[in-house]
Design an enzyme around this catalytic site. Sequence first.
Site, mmCIF file in Angstrom:
data_model
loop_
_atom_site.group_PDB
_atom_site.id
_atom_site.type_symbol
_atom_site.label_atom_id
_atom_site.label_comp_id
_atom_site.label_asym_id
_atom_site.label_seq_id
_atom_site.Cartn_x
_atom_site.Cartn_y
_atom_site.Cartn_z
ATOM 1 C CE LYS A 1 93.503 63.513 141.517
ATOM 2 N NZ LYS A 1 94.820 63.071 141.490
ATOM 3 N N GLY B 1 94.677 58.115 136.297
ATOM 4 C CA GLY B 1 95.781 58.611 135.463
ATOM 5 C C GLY B 1 95.658 58.304 133.983
ATOM 6 C CB ILE C 1 93.201 53.820 133.023
ATOM 7 C CG1 ILE C 1 94.369 53.089 133.687
ATOM 8 C CG2 ILE C 1 92.163 52.834 132.497
ATOM 9 C CD1 ILE C 1 93.964 52.289 134.918
ATOM 10 C CE LYS D 1 92.794 59.289 141.826
ATOM 11 N NZ LYS D 1 94.000 58.566 142.218
HETATM 12 N N1 HSE Z 1 98.342 59.964 144.619
HETATM 13 C C1 HSE Z 1 97.664 59.168 143.654
HETATM 14 C C2 HSE Z 1 98.139 57.743 143.723
HETATM 15 C C3 HSE Z 1 97.828 59.649 142.256
HETATM 16 O O1 HSE Z 1 98.954 57.392 144.569
HETATM 17 O O2 HSE Z 1 97.645 56.951 142.942
HETATM 18 C C4 HSE Z 1 97.066 60.887 141.988
HETATM 19 O O3 HSE Z 1 95.706 60.687 142.169
#
Ligand code: HSE
Length: 447
Positions: free
Chosen positions: A121, A150, A152, A221
């Site tokens: 990302k 993740g 989804i 993201k």
């Molecule tokens: N570290 C992220 C989280 C996951 O805690 O959701 C990977 O982007």
Amino acid sequence: MPFLCFINRKSTKKKVKKVKEIKVGIIGFGTVGAGVAENLLNNYSVISTRTSISVKLHKIADLDITSDRGIAIPDNVLTTDANEVINECDIVVELVGGTTIAKKFILQALNNKKHVVTANKALLALHGKELFEAAKANGVDIFFEASVAGGIPIIKALREGLISNKINSIYGIMNGTCNYILTRMENEGVDFDTVLKDAQKLGYAEAEPSLDIDGFDTAHKTAILSALAYGEWFGLDHMFVDGIRNISLFDMGCAAELGYRIKLLAIIKNKDGKVEMRVHPTLVHADGMIGNISDVFNGVMVDGDTVGNTLFYGRGAGRKATASAVVADIVDVAKNIAANSINRTPAFVEGKLFDQIISMDEIDSCYYLRMMVTDRPGVMAQVSQIFAEGKINIDSLIQHGEGEGNGVPLIILTGMTKEKAMMDAIAKLEALDCSLEKVRMLRIENI
Ligand code: HSE
């Protein structure tokens, strides 16, 4: 009468579908890399039955190829040389992470006319434009489903399922670490520092947690989702980002009393032809769909002009959830290669639907303010006067307890207001002689 028998030779021949083999190589054999290898090996026949393609794990490159990852890897697959992956495979899966060596491998693969799948990302958020230009120039693609939320399939949903929609807004809880911490603070009444330490012990938070708790993981993201929604890589330069370090149990309690929860929220909006992108702790309705996304789970709500509101929910991290998204991308690319239709559904299309970003001063929001004031007659009048001057509507006002020399908290919820007007009013409130502390401000989204 002679018996004539015609045999239709064609119909008795069994049709054997030709199975095309696509070679997949992984660079980076960490948690996600191991999950992807495991999924490709364990579900090989599921994938080949569904696609009529042999999606074959051909190479895995990592500096450490001796540690046990709990998977039986076939002979001659492991290598310490990433070049073997790039040279021998049709699809290169980059799972190294970071923005330096990962970028080098991806560009090398693209320039060798290899398709790329990545979960990176930060790299896409910061260098997406350059990488997609390289992919276009080489007639190959980069797929990146695992980079946001993740397991989804939110990227595929935006790219394909919602393709006929103009995207009005996207709200996302996209960091499991933050959501886990906030949920435990709320449920157990334990402060931020204590929950963070415990989350680190349990492996839910990194030893260096800043990327997660200061909002930057969510910001990466957010940049990716806004690129998909509006056809432009805006990056992080114009994004307001604030994390959850300063969320107090007291504010959480006040929010709860008013029917809200505090979530680290990504907000993307199309407003009057401009794009609004921000990440910060936000009050959301406790009984709303976003308000009910708890623990490590992620949720993304997309409002399209045709479909209306849609909600996508699931695990945003972890070996298996992330592997599910990476392998879905691998299969998409494999299908494109097999059908000789690389650009049928490109992973990203530059569109420049809206290319201007709204500054924070220009956004409209409702606000939660907490003041600490001296408990004496006339204070409420002084405070109200400032709101009246700024043409800011007060929706609710709560004063708790009696002053004991230390002042009393005053909680104010405002109606929809320009951020600039709110900031000017806060400066005036802090300058009042009855004001004992800096004003705590949180934004509200009524979703
Ligand atoms: N570290 C992220 C989280 C996951 O805690 O959701 C990977 O982007």
